[in-house]
Write an enzyme that holds these catalytic residues in place. Sequence first.
Site, PDB file in Angstrom:
ATOM      1  N   LYS A 154       0.858  -1.255  -0.456  1.00 36.32           N
ATOM      2  CA  LYS A 154       0.246  -0.071  -0.025  1.00 36.32           C
ATOM      3  C   LYS A 154       1.031   1.110   0.185  1.00 36.32           C
ATOM      4  CE  LYS A 154      -3.922  -0.153   2.342  1.00 36.32           C
ATOM      5  NZ  LYS A 154      -4.950   0.082   1.356  1.00 36.32           N
TER       6      LYS A 154
HETATM    7  N1  PMP Z   1      -6.967  -3.354  -2.442  1.00 35.34           N
HETATM    8  C1  PMP Z   1      -7.013  -2.469  -2.797  1.00 35.34           C
HETATM    9  C2  PMP Z   1      -6.259  -1.408  -4.384  1.00 35.34           C
HETATM   10  C3  PMP Z   1      -6.837  -1.704  -1.623  1.00 35.34           C
HETATM   11  O1  PMP Z   1      -6.571  -0.358  -1.165  1.00 35.34           O
HETATM   12  C4  PMP Z   1      -8.055  -2.314  -0.411  1.00 35.34           C
HETATM   13  C5  PMP Z   1      -7.928  -1.905   1.093  1.00 35.34           C
HETATM   14  N2  PMP Z   1      -7.053  -1.452   1.557  1.00 35.34           N
HETATM   15  C6  PMP Z   1      -8.274  -3.489  -0.831  1.00 35.34           C
HETATM   16  C7  PMP Z   1      -7.569  -4.357  -2.195  1.00 35.34           C
HETATM   17  C8  PMP Z   1      -8.421  -4.594   0.217  1.00 35.34           C
HETATM   18  O2  PMP Z   1      -7.893  -4.446   1.249  1.00 35.34           O
HETATM   19  P1  PMP Z   1      -7.873  -4.862   2.818  1.00 35.34           P
HETATM   20  O3  PMP Z   1      -9.393  -5.607   2.041  1.00 35.34           O
HETATM   21  O4  PMP Z   1      -6.979  -5.009   2.901  1.00 35.34           O
HETATM   22  O5  PMP Z   1      -8.401  -3.425   2.940  1.00 35.34           O
END
Ligand code: PMP
Length: 309
Positions: A154
């Site tokens: 991220k």
């Molecule tokens: N894909 C992207 C691009 C995201 O920003 C997120 C949010 N964190 C997710 C998927 C989902 O990830 P998570 O379930 O860990 O929040």
Amino acid sequence: MQSYAFFEKQFVPLAEAKIGVMTHALHYGTALFEGIRGNWNPDHEQIYLFRAKEHYERLAKGCHLMHINLSYSADELCRITVDLVEKCDFKEDIYIRPLAYKSSQSLGVRLHNLDDDVLVFVIPWGPYLDMDKARCSVSSWRRPADNVIPPQAKITGLYVNNALAKTEAISNGFDEAIMLAPDGHVSEGSGENIFLVIEGKIVTPASYNNILMGITRDTVIKLARQELGLEIVERPVDRSELYSADECFLTGTAAHITPVAEIDHRLIAGGEIGEITAKLQSLYSRVIRGSEPRYMNWCTPAYKKMPAG
Ligand code: PMP
């Protein structure tokens, strides 16, 4: 009740946590963020942090990639977060935003010879996609390949890609964008992973389809398999499969499980919330609020004082 931040190793009111204009991360996107949910359970008078340790473990992996020295372990960051949430004392759903960043007041594109820091703050925040069913469009913006900017981390700079896709979708009258991978297969939403239900099986893009390995994605896979006895298939998904799927939903820490009613003007599940999607939604909302004893190991209570009785 007030938002606080853990900033430069201290707890301060959020409004007092400020960084300088020359901060490296502000200029070059050299930071990593996480999003962690704190879910308010009125019966327990408790906020449960959902899978906080997994979020900090993902942050630590991203920091390793980005040469950011995270000076706390995942366990230490969990403890700091619990203290922070307790200090804020919200009695509603909250969102916790950790950010590990290149903190030097120094210009020049690089990752080396820079100081690092980590901050965490808490804000009250309800559902991210503010509708019970989302209308989506396939974006003209593609996810980057892993050797362009790794989508498995991220990285703040990476999110320009997501922002372009999101704004394009909103400008065109949709709620959310579905992005394709460089090879044209389906990747993910601008802030969510995507799932399809096809002939009773759950289908979702695999790690090699340029996705973030979502923690909600992992939760949904485990719940679908263990609680609903469904088969999960992680594989490349063609764009046209989006239109013919029996059901579709998006998953994310902020978005929870959001049903998709329409993609590129084709109705999905007749424009209604599909049966499997609805089952997963209700199961998931109980699990994250600490109401399913089997999954309490995913929930960290933030408030030490339990109500009398
Ligand atoms: N894909 C992207 C691009 C995201 O920003 C997120 C949010 N964190 C997710 C998927 C989902 O990830 P998570 O379930 O860990 O929040």
